[in-house]
Design an enzyme around this catalytic site. Structure first.
Site, PDB file in Angstrom:
ATOM      1  N   LEU A   1      -1.433   4.273 -15.712  1.00 42.03           N
ATOM      2  CA  LEU A   1      -2.431   3.347 -15.167  1.00 42.03           C
ATOM      3  C   LEU A   1      -3.817   3.870 -15.507  1.00 42.03           C
ATOM      4  O   LEU A   1      -4.062   5.072 -15.429  1.00 42.03           O
ATOM      5  CB  LEU A   1      -2.275   3.267 -13.631  1.00 42.03           C
ATOM      6  CG  LEU A   1      -3.302   2.408 -12.885  1.00 42.03           C
ATOM      7  CD1 LEU A   1      -3.083   0.915 -13.195  1.00 42.03           C
ATOM      8  CD2 LEU A   1      -3.206   2.619 -11.370  1.00 42.03           C
TER       9      LEU A   1
ATOM     10  N   ASP B   1     -14.619  -5.751  -0.954  1.00 43.19           N
ATOM     11  CA  ASP B   1     -15.693  -6.160  -0.037  1.00 43.19           C
ATOM     12  C   ASP B   1     -15.181  -6.266   1.400  1.00 43.19           C
ATOM     13  O   ASP B   1     -14.009  -6.556   1.629  1.00 43.19           O
ATOM     14  CB  ASP B   1     -16.254  -7.518  -0.511  1.00 43.19           C
ATOM     15  CG  ASP B   1     -17.655  -7.775   0.026  1.00 43.19           C
ATOM     16  OD1 ASP B   1     -18.251  -6.858   0.634  1.00 43.19           O
ATOM     17  OD2 ASP B   1     -18.154  -8.903  -0.163  1.00 43.19           O
TER      18      ASP B   1
ATOM     19  N   HIS C   1     -16.233   2.225   5.173  1.00 41.50           N
ATOM     20  CA  HIS C   1     -16.131   2.746   3.805  1.00 41.50           C
ATOM     21  C   HIS C   1     -15.030   3.810   3.721  1.00 41.50           C
ATOM     22  O   HIS C   1     -14.272   3.865   2.763  1.00 41.50           O
ATOM     23  CB  HIS C   1     -17.468   3.338   3.352  1.00 41.50           C
ATOM     24  CG  HIS C   1     -18.575   2.321   3.291  1.00 41.50           C
ATOM     25  ND1 HIS C   1     -18.417   1.091   2.705  1.00 41.50           N
ATOM     26  CD2 HIS C   1     -19.858   2.348   3.763  1.00 41.50           C
ATOM     27  CE1 HIS C   1     -19.556   0.407   2.804  1.00 41.50           C
ATOM     28  NE2 HIS C   1     -20.433   1.148   3.437  1.00 41.50           N
TER      29      HIS C   1
HETATM   30  C1  IPE Z   1     -20.395  -6.231  -4.185  1.00 41.78           C
HETATM   31  O1  IPE Z   1     -20.387  -6.344  -2.800  1.00 41.78           O
HETATM   32  C2  IPE Z   1     -20.419  -4.801  -4.573  1.00 41.78           C
HETATM   33  C3  IPE Z   1     -19.233  -4.017  -4.223  1.00 41.78           C
HETATM   34  C4  IPE Z   1     -18.139  -4.448  -3.696  1.00 41.78           C
HETATM   35  C5  IPE Z   1     -19.318  -2.623  -4.536  1.00 41.78           C
HETATM   36  P1  IPE Z   1     -21.714  -6.659  -1.963  1.00 41.78           P
HETATM   37  O2  IPE Z   1     -21.261  -6.721  -0.559  1.00 41.78           O
HETATM   38  O3  IPE Z   1     -22.763  -5.681  -2.299  1.00 41.78           O
HETATM   39  O4  IPE Z   1     -22.131  -8.086  -2.528  1.00 41.78           O
HETATM   40  P2  IPE Z   1     -23.050  -9.223  -1.916  1.00 41.78           P
HETATM   41  O5  IPE Z   1     -24.373  -8.607  -1.623  1.00 41.78           O
HETATM   42  O6  IPE Z   1     -22.377  -9.699  -0.676  1.00 41.78           O
HETATM   43  O7  IPE Z   1     -23.082 -10.278  -2.973  1.00 41.78           O
HETATM   44  C1  IPE Z   2     -17.997  -3.247   0.264  1.00 42.51           C
HETATM   45  O1  IPE Z   2     -18.143  -3.463   1.619  1.00 42.51           O
HETATM   46  C2  IPE Z   2     -18.395  -1.861  -0.149  1.00 42.51           C
HETATM   47  C3  IPE Z   2     -19.680  -1.781  -0.861  1.00 42.51           C
HETATM   48  C4  IPE Z   2     -20.394  -2.792  -1.236  1.00 42.51           C
HETATM   49  C5  IPE Z   2     -20.181  -0.465  -1.170  1.00 42.51           C
HETATM   50  P1  IPE Z   2     -19.533  -3.887   2.257  1.00 42.51           P
HETATM   51  O2  IPE Z   2     -20.257  -2.650   2.648  1.00 42.51           O
HETATM   52  O3  IPE Z   2     -20.268  -4.807   1.372  1.00 42.51           O
HETATM   53  O4  IPE Z   2     -19.034  -4.650   3.564  1.00 42.51           O
HETATM   54  P2  IPE Z   2     -19.661  -5.953   4.207  1.00 42.51           P
HETATM   55  O5  IPE Z   2     -19.753  -6.990   3.126  1.00 42.51           O
HETATM   56  O6  IPE Z   2     -20.997  -5.572   4.739  1.00 42.51           O
HETATM   57  O7  IPE Z   2     -18.678  -6.322   5.267  1.00 42.51           O
HETATM   58 MG    MG Z   3     -20.289  -6.823   1.149  1.00 37.36          MG
END
Ligand code: IPE
Ligand code: IPE
Ligand code: MG
Length: 247
Positions: free
Chosen positions: A127, A16, A33
């Site tokens: 792995l 995240d 990303h």
């Molecule tokens: C969870 O992250 C999903 C992934 C890391 C792929 P999100 O950023 O979508 O989760 P919330 O919405 O903050 O809970």
């Molecule tokens: C995690 O990073 C990747 C996915 C959920 C696909 P985010 O895109 O949720 O990044 P933040 O939480 O907005 O910083």
């Molecule tokens: Mg996120």
């Protein structure tokens, strides 16, 4: 740096913070990303030397379909490129790749590319990397229950086996979430029943081998009890519910 660890652990990572990483640099979310893909590479490289046998990475949740169309398209585009560019290297280095989650809603052709990557890396023993894509733990549990045989009582073992990628080794030992958030967001709810939790403020694109090593060090300092008293699990004369209730 290949001190093949003696432990064979299952580590889950909620990757995240990509969007915040990009925003902090005045870049579009997509750039976060893309940078996150580099962190995936580093984690895969470091995992075997840290005693990790299975690494489950949360890449796209079923709730992430709520995001703008352009971001979703960019995410799947990155994944497609990752599969194409990395699969040979994964196969060469003994990494088995599989995907957990729904495959029926993915963009055209992606499911076939996934199946190809899974086939090419199937022999990997160093792995096992599982990427959770269009993944929802609740959805998985509902599907497992629906698929369970009707003629026998449903047990935890049966349900575990019916989950995507279930069976031995599916239980998570350590769950890591980056970016300072401290929630599960519908990731591996069943498999994390006794997982140790490690939260770090590091944003996923900045997550490196030292961060993974630190999380493992944190894990090895924990005392896991599984409901018993001794770290190893149950003591020799462990009670059973009936015996304990009878006094
Ligand atoms: C969870 O992250 C999903 C992934 C890391 C792929 P999100 O950023 O979508 O989760 P919330 O919405 O903050 O809970
Ligand atoms: C995690 O990073 C990747 C996915 C959920 C696909 P985010 O895109 O949720 O990044 P933040 O939480 O907005 O910083
Ligand atoms: Mg996120």
């Amino acid at each position: 740096m290949q001190s093949s660890g003696t432990s064979r652990l299952h580590v889950g990572i909620i990757m995240d913070g990509n969007g915040r990483w990009a925003a902090a640099r005045g870049l579009p979310r997509y750039a976060g990303h893309r940078a996150g893909a580099g962190a995936v590479r580093r984690a895969i490289e470091a995992a075997p030397g840290l005693g990790i046998a299975t690494l489950t990475l949360f890449a796209f949740s079923s709730d992430n379909w709520r995001r703008p169309r352009d971001e979703v398209r960019a995410l799947f585009g990155l994944l497609r490129r990752y599969l194409r560019s990395e699969v040979a290297q994964l196969a060469e280095t003994g990494v088995r790749l599989s995907i957990i989650g729904r495959r029926d809603r993915l963009p055209d052709g992606l499911a076939a590319e996934i199946a190809r990557a899974e086939g090419l890396t199937a022999g990997g023993r160093r792995l096992h990397v599982r990427v959770a894509l269009d993944y929802s733990a609740r959805d998985q549990i509902l599907r497992a229950v629906a698929a369970a045989p009707r003629d026998a009582a449903l047990t935890a073992e049966t349900l575990s086996r019916l989950l995507d990628g279930g069976g031995p080794g599916a239980d998570v030992d350590l769950l890591i979430r980056t970016s300072g958030e401290q929630r599960l967001s519908d990731f591996l709810l069943w498999e994390c029943a006794y997982a140790e939790l490690h939260f770090t403020p590091r944003l996923w694109p900045d997550f490196g081998q030292a961060d993974l090593a630190l999380a493992m060090q944190d894990f090895h300092g924990r005392q896991r009890r599984f409901g018993g008293l001794s770290p190893a699990g149950t003591a020799g004369d462990a009670a059973t519910p009936a015996r304990a209730a009878a006094g």
